[in-house]
Design a protein around this motif. Structure first.
Motif, PDB file in Angstrom:
ATOM      1  N   GLU A 240       3.256  -4.015  -5.808  1.00 17.08           N
ATOM      2  CA  GLU A 240       1.903  -3.490  -5.645  1.00 17.08           C
ATOM      3  C   GLU A 240       1.844  -2.487  -4.498  1.00 17.08           C
ATOM      4  OE1 GLU A 240      -0.336  -7.032  -5.065  1.00 17.08           O
ATOM      5  OE2 GLU A 240       0.252  -7.867  -7.017  1.00 17.08           O
ATOM      6  N   SER A 241       2.520  -2.788  -3.398  1.00 18.76           N
ATOM      7  CA  SER A 241       2.518  -1.884  -2.244  1.00 18.76           C
ATOM      8  C   SER A 241       3.186  -0.560  -2.577  1.00 18.76           C
ATOM      9  CB  SER A 241       3.224  -2.544  -1.052  1.00 18.76           C
ATOM     10  OG  SER A 241       2.585  -3.748  -0.686  1.00 18.76           O
ATOM     11  N   ARG A 242       4.328  -0.611  -3.253  1.00 15.75           N
ATOM     12  CA  ARG A 242       5.013   0.618  -3.653  1.00 15.75           C
ATOM     13  C   ARG A 242       4.127   1.474  -4.553  1.00 15.75           C
ATOM     14  NH1 ARG A 242       9.275  -2.828  -4.892  1.00 15.75           N
ATOM     15  NH2 ARG A 242       8.915  -2.425  -7.118  1.00 15.75           N
ATOM     16  N   THR A 243       3.454   0.833  -5.491  1.00 14.54           N
ATOM     17  CA  THR A 243       2.615   1.583  -6.422  1.00 14.54           C
ATOM     18  C   THR A 243       1.461   2.259  -5.694  1.00 14.54           C
ATOM     19  OG1 THR A 243       3.164   0.019  -8.186  1.00 14.54           O
ATOM     20  CG2 THR A 243       1.233   1.403  -8.510  1.00 14.54           C
TER      21      THR A 243
ATOM     22  N   ARG B  93      -6.342  -0.286   0.595  1.00 14.45           N
ATOM     23  CA  ARG B  93      -5.997   0.913  -0.181  1.00 14.45           C
ATOM     24  C   ARG B  93      -6.683   0.901  -1.546  1.00 14.45           C
ATOM     25  NH1 ARG B  93      -1.893   4.396   0.853  1.00 14.45           N
ATOM     26  NH2 ARG B  93      -0.689   4.083   2.761  1.00 14.45           N
ATOM     27  N   ALA B  94      -6.707  -0.269  -2.186  1.00 12.77           N
ATOM     28  CA  ALA B  94      -7.284  -0.359  -3.528  1.00 12.77           C
ATOM     29  C   ALA B  94      -8.805  -0.385  -3.512  1.00 12.77           C
ATOM     30  CB  ALA B  94      -6.750  -1.603  -4.238  1.00 12.77           C
ATOM     31  N   GLY B  95      -9.412  -0.532  -2.324  1.00 10.85           N
ATOM     32  CA  GLY B  95     -10.862  -0.525  -2.232  1.00 10.85           C
ATOM     33  C   GLY B  95     -11.501  -1.860  -2.503  1.00 10.85           C
ATOM     34  N   PHE B  96     -10.797  -2.956  -2.187  1.00  8.43           N
ATOM     35  CA  PHE B  96     -11.316  -4.300  -2.424  1.00  8.43           C
ATOM     36  C   PHE B  96     -11.577  -5.043  -1.111  1.00  8.43           C
ATOM     37  CE2 PHE B  96      -8.787  -3.752  -6.447  1.00  8.43           C
ATOM     38  CZ  PHE B  96      -9.886  -3.591  -7.269  1.00  8.43           C
ATOM     39  N   GLY B  97     -12.165  -4.384  -0.153  1.00  8.25           N
ATOM     40  CA  GLY B  97     -12.498  -5.050   1.097  1.00  8.25           C
ATOM     41  C   GLY B  97     -11.636  -4.583   2.247  1.00  8.25           C
ATOM     42  N   SER B  98     -11.962  -5.088   3.429  1.00 13.29           N
ATOM     43  CA  SER B  98     -11.239  -4.678   4.626  1.00 13.29           C
ATOM     44  C   SER B  98      -9.894  -5.392   4.723  1.00 13.29           C
ATOM     45  CB  SER B  98     -12.071  -4.983   5.877  1.00 13.29           C
ATOM     46  OG  SER B  98     -12.231  -6.383   6.038  1.00 13.29           O
TER      47      SER B  98
ATOM     48  N   ASP C 116      -8.683   4.037  -0.341  1.00 10.93           N
ATOM     49  CA  ASP C 116     -10.058   3.549  -0.545  1.00 10.93           C
ATOM     50  C   ASP C 116     -10.448   3.523  -2.026  1.00 10.93           C
ATOM     51  OD1 ASP C 116     -10.410   3.221   2.204  1.00 10.93           O
ATOM     52  OD2 ASP C 116     -11.045   5.307   2.441  1.00 10.93           O
ATOM     53  N   GLY C 117      -9.519   3.066  -2.847  1.00 11.46           N
ATOM     54  CA  GLY C 117      -9.821   2.923  -4.264  1.00 11.46           C
ATOM     55  C   GLY C 117      -9.705   4.188  -5.077  1.00 11.46           C
ATOM     56  N   ILE C 118      -9.200   5.275  -4.507  1.00  5.21           N
ATOM     57  CA  ILE C 118      -9.061   6.551  -5.218  1.00  5.21           C
ATOM     58  C   ILE C 118      -7.583   6.841  -5.425  1.00  5.21           C
ATOM     59  CG2 ILE C 118      -9.514   9.031  -5.170  1.00  5.21           C
ATOM     60  CD1 ILE C 118     -11.936   8.437  -3.437  1.00  5.21           C
ATOM     61  N   TRP C 119      -7.187   7.007  -6.675  1.00  7.89           N
ATOM     62  CA  TRP C 119      -5.802   7.309  -7.030  1.00  7.89           C
ATOM     63  C   TRP C 119      -5.590   8.811  -6.913  1.00  7.89           C
ATOM     64  CZ3 TRP C 119      -2.107   3.751  -9.248  1.00  7.89           C
ATOM     65  CH2 TRP C 119      -0.924   4.337  -9.687  1.00  7.89           C
ATOM     66  N   ASN C 120      -4.948   9.261  -5.834  1.00  4.67           N
ATOM     67  CA  ASN C 120      -4.720  10.690  -5.626  1.00  4.67           C
ATOM     68  C   ASN C 120      -3.471  11.194  -6.328  1.00  4.67           C
ATOM     69  OD1 ASN C 120      -6.967  11.221  -3.744  1.00  4.67           O
ATOM     70  ND2 ASN C 120      -5.866   9.826  -2.398  1.00  4.67           N
ATOM     71  N   GLY C 121      -2.545  10.298  -6.642  1.00  7.02           N
ATOM     72  CA  GLY C 121      -1.335  10.699  -7.349  1.00  7.02           C
ATOM     73  C   GLY C 121      -0.307  11.306  -6.422  1.00  7.02           C
ATOM     74  N   ARG C 122       0.884  11.464  -6.943  1.00 11.04           N
ATOM     75  CA  ARG C 122       1.975  12.038  -6.156  1.00 11.04           C
ATOM     76  C   ARG C 122       1.826  13.522  -5.947  1.00 11.04           C
ATOM     77  NH1 ARG C 122       7.653   9.322  -8.050  1.00 11.04           N
ATOM     78  NH2 ARG C 122       7.008   7.155  -8.083  1.00 11.04           N
ATOM     79  N   GLY C 123       1.201  14.209  -6.908  1.00 12.12           N
ATOM     80  CA  GLY C 123       1.102  15.656  -6.831  1.00 12.12           C
ATOM     81  C   GLY C 123       2.340  16.374  -7.281  1.00 12.12           C
ATOM     82  N   ASP C 124       3.274  15.660  -7.931  1.00 12.76           N
ATOM     83  CA  ASP C 124       4.500  16.290  -8.418  1.00 12.76           C
ATOM     84  C   ASP C 124       4.233  17.004  -9.738  1.00 12.76           C
ATOM     85  OD1 ASP C 124       5.663  15.109  -6.293  1.00 12.76           O
ATOM     86  OD2 ASP C 124       6.499  13.429  -7.408  1.00 12.76           O
TER      87      ASP C 124
END
Length: 237
Positions: A192-195, A105-110, A203-211
């Motif tokens: 870390e998982s919750r965040t 998720r964070a974009g640091f490898g498979s 893939d390293g992109i913070w999309n945000g909650r959208g709230d």
């Protein structure tokens, strides 16, 4: 007919004026921007209102340009580790899998590669500890300590990378990140998982909650019909 049209026109003009007055007292804040403001205030060690118009405009400009946004970890590292039972169970029973998912998720490898490295280090530490228990040879104890420290250092290093990549405020020390994973690795993985999951990081992109959150201020720079409806309901009640 002319009189009736004038009455309707006057009524519609009054409705538009009333709507504009209501909209002036309502603003819409993105949830990430609100968290950024809270994180900056906490980082400064003080809480207060952003009263300076120039300071507020600079904050909005930085947020819209994608820079200068400070964020927070989701929940406390220990007290909130059971908020998501699925994540807590995975972090406890299979931390290598949970760590791999976080890295993807964070974009640091498979997921497979990072999970495999975590698994190898953890198994090596466990095997050497068992060997020391059965043989009482100190060399196995030393190896177990080395591999245990290696696991904490390896995962703590990537916690630091996550914190720096997404501007997450908290401990600014890489040493603290490693200590968290040495003392309470499951709780640190849960945080870390919750965040990453709650903020839709892919893939390293913070999309945000959208709230979005509606607040009343003097002048609104962002308008929202939903907020207007909420304001009308409040006034009617």
């Amino acid at each position: 007919m002319t009189t009736e049209m004038e009455v309707k026109g006057g009524a519609s003009a009054e409705g538009v004026e009333e709507e504009s007055l209501l909209m002036e007292g309502v603003a819409v804040l993105d949830f990430d921007m609100l968290c950024s403001t809270v994180a900056m205030q906490a980082h400064k060690g003080k809480w207060g209102k952003v009263s300076d118009d120039n300071e507020e405009e600079n904050l909005v400009s930085q947020y819209q340009n994608g820079g200068g946004v400070f964020r927070l970890w989701e929940g406390e590292i220990i007290y909130d580790c059971f908020d998501d039972q699925r994540v807590a169970l995975q972090s406890t029973c299979c931390p290598c899998y949970r760590f791999g998912k976080n890295m993807k998720r964070a974009g640091f490898g498979s997921c497979f590669l990072q999970g495999s490295i975590h698994f190898i280090l953890a198994v090596a530490a466990l095997c050497n500890m068992l060997a020391f228990i059965f043989t009482r040879r100190r060399c196995f104890l030393y190896l177990a300590i080395v591999f245990t420290v290696s696991v904490g250092t390896y995962i703590g290093f990537y916690r630091t990378l996550i914190r720096k990549r997404f501007n997450i405020k908290g401990s600014d020390s890489s040493f603290d990140d490693c200590v968290y994973h040495l003392i309470c690795p499951c709780c640190a993985l849960c945080q870390e998982s919750r965040t990453l999951e709650m903020n839709n990081v892919q893939d390293g992109i913070w999309n945000g909650r959208g709230d979005t959150i509606c607040i009343g201020i003097g002048t609104a720079s962002t308008k929202s019909p939903e907020c207007l409806g909420m304001q009308k309901d409040t006034n009617d009640s």
